[in-house]
Design a protein around this motif. Structure first.
Motif, PDB file in Angstrom:
ATOM      1  N   SER A 197      41.347 -29.164  75.362  1.00 58.19           N
ATOM      2  CA  SER A 197      42.673 -29.238  74.745  1.00 58.19           C
ATOM      3  C   SER A 197      43.579 -28.206  75.427  1.00 58.19           C
ATOM      4  CB  SER A 197      42.598 -28.964  73.238  1.00 58.19           C
ATOM      5  OG  SER A 197      43.890 -29.003  72.661  1.00 58.19           O
ATOM      6  N   PRO A 198      44.322 -28.603  76.480  1.00 57.54           N
ATOM      7  CA  PRO A 198      45.162 -27.651  77.229  1.00 57.54           C
ATOM      8  C   PRO A 198      46.508 -27.413  76.537  1.00 57.54           C
ATOM      9  CG  PRO A 198      45.260 -29.796  78.269  1.00 57.54           C
ATOM     10  CD  PRO A 198      44.348 -29.946  77.084  1.00 57.54           C
ATOM     11  N   PHE A 199      46.459 -26.706  75.409  1.00 63.68           N
ATOM     12  CA  PHE A 199      47.637 -26.455  74.570  1.00 63.68           C
ATOM     13  C   PHE A 199      48.250 -27.760  74.078  1.00 63.68           C
ATOM     14  CE2 PHE A 199      47.416 -22.466  77.016  1.00 63.68           C
ATOM     15  CZ  PHE A 199      47.361 -21.574  75.958  1.00 63.68           C
ATOM     16  N   THR A 200      47.384 -28.744  73.812  1.00 63.22           N
ATOM     17  CA  THR A 200      47.833 -30.016  73.238  1.00 63.22           C
ATOM     18  C   THR A 200      47.501 -30.098  71.755  1.00 63.22           C
ATOM     19  OG1 THR A 200      45.761 -31.016  74.003  1.00 63.22           O
ATOM     20  CG2 THR A 200      47.706 -31.288  75.401  1.00 63.22           C
ATOM     21  N   SER A 201      47.175 -28.963  71.134  1.00 64.31           N
ATOM     22  CA  SER A 201      46.918 -28.893  69.694  1.00 64.31           C
ATOM     23  C   SER A 201      47.796 -27.811  69.087  1.00 64.31           C
ATOM     24  CB  SER A 201      45.446 -28.574  69.415  1.00 64.31           C
ATOM     25  OG  SER A 201      44.593 -29.580  69.920  1.00 64.31           O
ATOM     26  N   LEU A 202      48.108 -27.969  67.814  1.00 67.22           N
ATOM     27  CA  LEU A 202      48.896 -26.981  67.076  1.00 67.22           C
ATOM     28  C   LEU A 202      48.029 -26.357  65.993  1.00 67.22           C
ATOM     29  CD1 LEU A 202      52.333 -28.803  66.631  1.00 67.22           C
ATOM     30  CD2 LEU A 202      51.769 -26.944  68.213  1.00 67.22           C
ATOM     31  N   MET A 203      48.242 -25.077  65.761  1.00 66.52           N
ATOM     32  CA  MET A 203      47.435 -24.326  64.807  1.00 66.52           C
ATOM     33  C   MET A 203      48.328 -23.631  63.785  1.00 66.52           C
ATOM     34  SD  MET A 203      44.767 -21.209  65.628  1.00 66.52           S
ATOM     35  CE  MET A 203      43.880 -20.371  64.322  1.00 66.52           C
ATOM     36  N   VAL A 204      47.845 -23.559  62.540  1.00 66.96           N
ATOM     37  CA  VAL A 204      48.477 -22.793  61.467  1.00 66.96           C
ATOM     38  C   VAL A 204      47.417 -21.861  60.895  1.00 66.96           C
ATOM     39  CG1 VAL A 204      49.632 -22.857  59.237  1.00 66.96           C
ATOM     40  CG2 VAL A 204      50.066 -24.664  60.908  1.00 66.96           C
ATOM     41  N   ASP A 205      47.739 -20.583  60.746  1.00 72.12           N
ATOM     42  CA  ASP A 205      46.809 -19.615  60.177  1.00 72.12           C
ATOM     43  C   ASP A 205      47.551 -18.781  59.144  1.00 72.12           C
ATOM     44  OD1 ASP A 205      45.161 -17.179  59.806  1.00 72.12           O
ATOM     45  OD2 ASP A 205      43.956 -18.042  61.403  1.00 72.12           O
ATOM     46  N   LEU A 206      47.085 -18.858  57.888  1.00 78.85           N
ATOM     47  CA  LEU A 206      47.744 -18.174  56.783  1.00 78.85           C
ATOM     48  C   LEU A 206      46.763 -17.222  56.114  1.00 78.85           C
ATOM     49  CD1 LEU A 206      50.037 -17.876  54.584  1.00 78.85           C
ATOM     50  CD2 LEU A 206      48.912 -19.784  53.402  1.00 78.85           C
ATOM     51  N   GLY A 207      47.225 -16.010  55.819  1.00 77.45           N
ATOM     52  CA  GLY A 207      46.421 -15.049  55.082  1.00 77.45           C
ATOM     53  C   GLY A 207      47.273 -14.331  54.050  1.00 77.45           C
ATOM     54  N   LEU A 208      46.777 -14.252  52.816  1.00 76.80           N
ATOM     55  CA  LEU A 208      47.476 -13.550  51.743  1.00 76.80           C
ATOM     56  C   LEU A 208      46.454 -12.718  50.976  1.00 76.80           C
ATOM     57  CD1 LEU A 208      49.712 -16.451  50.334  1.00 76.80           C
ATOM     58  CD2 LEU A 208      50.454 -14.569  51.806  1.00 76.80           C
ATOM     59  N   GLU A 209      46.772 -11.453  50.749  1.00 78.58           N
ATOM     60  CA  GLU A 209      45.873 -10.559  50.017  1.00 78.58           C
ATOM     61  C   GLU A 209      46.674  -9.768  48.984  1.00 78.58           C
ATOM     62  OE1 GLU A 209      44.197  -8.108  53.011  1.00 78.58           O
ATOM     63  OE2 GLU A 209      43.227  -9.771  54.099  1.00 78.58           O
ATOM     64  N   SER A 210      46.081  -9.535  47.840  1.00 81.04           N
ATOM     65  CA  SER A 210      46.735  -8.712  46.825  1.00 81.04           C
ATOM     66  C   SER A 210      46.745  -7.251  47.276  1.00 81.04           C
ATOM     67  CB  SER A 210      46.016  -8.846  45.483  1.00 81.04           C
ATOM     68  OG  SER A 210      44.667  -8.404  45.590  1.00 81.04           O
ATOM     69  N   ASP A 211      47.628  -6.450  46.680  1.00 75.24           N
ATOM     70  CA  ASP A 211      47.745  -5.050  47.078  1.00 75.24           C
ATOM     71  C   ASP A 211      46.452  -4.277  46.864  1.00 75.24           C
ATOM     72  OD1 ASP A 211      50.352  -5.371  47.871  1.00 75.24           O
ATOM     73  OD2 ASP A 211      51.208  -4.732  45.955  1.00 75.24           O
ATOM     74  N   ASP A 212      45.677  -4.660  45.849  1.00 74.23           N
ATOM     75  CA  ASP A 212      44.424  -3.958  45.587  1.00 74.23           C
ATOM     76  C   ASP A 212      43.227  -4.576  46.311  1.00 74.23           C
ATOM     77  OD1 ASP A 212      44.091  -6.302  44.139  1.00 74.23           O
ATOM     78  OD2 ASP A 212      44.311  -5.339  42.186  1.00 74.23           O
ATOM     79  N   GLY A 213      43.451  -5.680  47.031  1.00 69.59           N
ATOM     80  CA  GLY A 213      42.384  -6.304  47.787  1.00 69.59           C
ATOM     81  C   GLY A 213      41.398  -7.094  46.958  1.00 69.59           C
ATOM     82  N   LEU A 214      41.661  -7.282  45.685  1.00 64.41           N
ATOM     83  CA  LEU A 214      40.724  -8.008  44.834  1.00 64.41           C
ATOM     84  C   LEU A 214      40.848  -9.518  45.010  1.00 64.41           C
ATOM     85  CD1 LEU A 214      40.925  -5.922  41.527  1.00 64.41           C
ATOM     86  CD2 LEU A 214      39.413  -5.627  43.508  1.00 64.41           C
ATOM     87  N   TRP A 215      42.008  -9.983  45.457  1.00 69.27           N
ATOM     88  CA  TRP A 215      42.223 -11.399  45.769  1.00 69.27           C
ATOM     89  C   TRP A 215      42.486 -11.539  47.259  1.00 69.27           C
ATOM     90  CZ3 TRP A 215      41.767 -15.448  42.378  1.00 69.27           C
ATOM     91  CH2 TRP A 215      41.778 -15.146  41.013  1.00 69.27           C
TER      92      TRP A 215
END
Length: 291
Positions: A197-215
């Motif tokens: 795949s020579p840059f013929t694919s698209l990617m999405v990467d999402l990360g969310l964390e609570s301030d205390d790191g519990l979620w």
């Protein structure tokens, strides 16, 4: 009056050596502190659970190493936020036996207070660029699915060049979007297949964390076209999401409930199958950083 003022000042001053109480630290009766916040991006991870895959069920074991650098661009004085996942392995046993191994999976985000594009002409021009820049790297992703017969799938490498419109000033939130290049080998009784795949694919990467790191929430998506070395084109799409919630800590080592799921279209296993997965289990993050 002067003596009275000095006495009041000394009485209100903190004792020598006293440290301010952190919102991530609580004190027990003797005055000893203990952590109540944990870093979900750091530690040695060990876990177990159940995995459902397109109607079949298997027990699963997982392990890996997580390393994070750059918690705040202000406190560290650095615009780099990185998440490294090393030697990640998952074993399945039951109706479907197999293993999934990733030698390295990393996300490297560069945060700038004022992003711009420089055009170095005789009179340099600066064009506003309201995004962080992220490099997503994966190396040596091996999957062996015993129920499919002899063979294995190996994604030798994957590189994504992503932009992040969130531009978070901490390492607790990110959203990367952009093109991806990758190379995959499939080895079966019929021979070896190379897919590129020579840059013929698209990617999405999402990360969310609570301030205390519990979620902690991590979600990724990938869609695009793979090109066969010998000709032919295949469309593939993948989506995965995992949610972790720390509900207990034993000797300051957090234990989390982990729920995850995924869907693959035209890219699962040796036969390029469509497939969905659901997983539930517990994970321990030993030697995790305490915030």
């Amino acid at each position: 009056m002067l003596a009275l003022g000095l006495a009041l000042l000394l009485a209100s001053a903190p004792a020598a050596g006293a440290q301010p109480t952190s919102p991530c630290t609580r004190e027990d009766t003797p005055g000893e502190g203990y952590p109540v916040c944990f870093d979900p991006g750091d530690g040695v991870l060990v876990g177990a659970g159940l995995t459902g895959r397109s109607g079949a069920t298997a027990a699963s074991l997982r392990a890996g190493i997580r390393i994070r650098t750059g918690y705040s661009s202000h406190s560290k004085g650095t615009p780099w936020f990185t998440n490294h996942r090393l030697l990640g392995v998952e074993l399945w046993d039951g109706d479907q036996r197999g293993l999934d191994f990733v030698a390295y999976d990393g996300l490297l985000r560069r945060h700038l207070e004022e992003g711009f594009i420089l055009v170095p002409t005789s009179r340099p021009v600066r064009i506003p660029f309201p995004f962080d820049v992220t490099v997503a790297v994966r190396a040596a992703h091996l999957q062996r699915r015993v129920w499919e017969g002899p063979g294995w799938t190996l994604e030798t490498g994957r590189v994504g060049l992503l932009i992040d419109p969130l531009r978070s000033e901490t390492g607790k939130a990110w959203l990367g979007l952009g093109p991806v290049a990758s190379h995959t080998l499939r080895r079966s009784r019929d021979g070896t297949t190379h897919m590129l795949s020579p840059f013929t694919s698209l990617m999405v990467d999402l990360g969310l964390e609570s301030d205390d790191g519990l979620w902690a929430l991590r979600a990724t998506g990938l869609a695009g076209w793979n090109l066969g070395i010998d000709g032919g084109t295949r469309f593939r799409a993948r989506a995965d999401a995992a949610l972790e919630r720390v509900f207990l800590a034993v000797a300051d080592q957090p234990i989390a409930l982990r729920l995850s799921g995924g869907y693959v279209r035209g890219d699962a296993g040796l036969s390029f199958r469509d497939e969905w997965t659901l997983d539930a289990g517990l994970v321990v993050r030993a030697f995790s950083t305490k915030w």
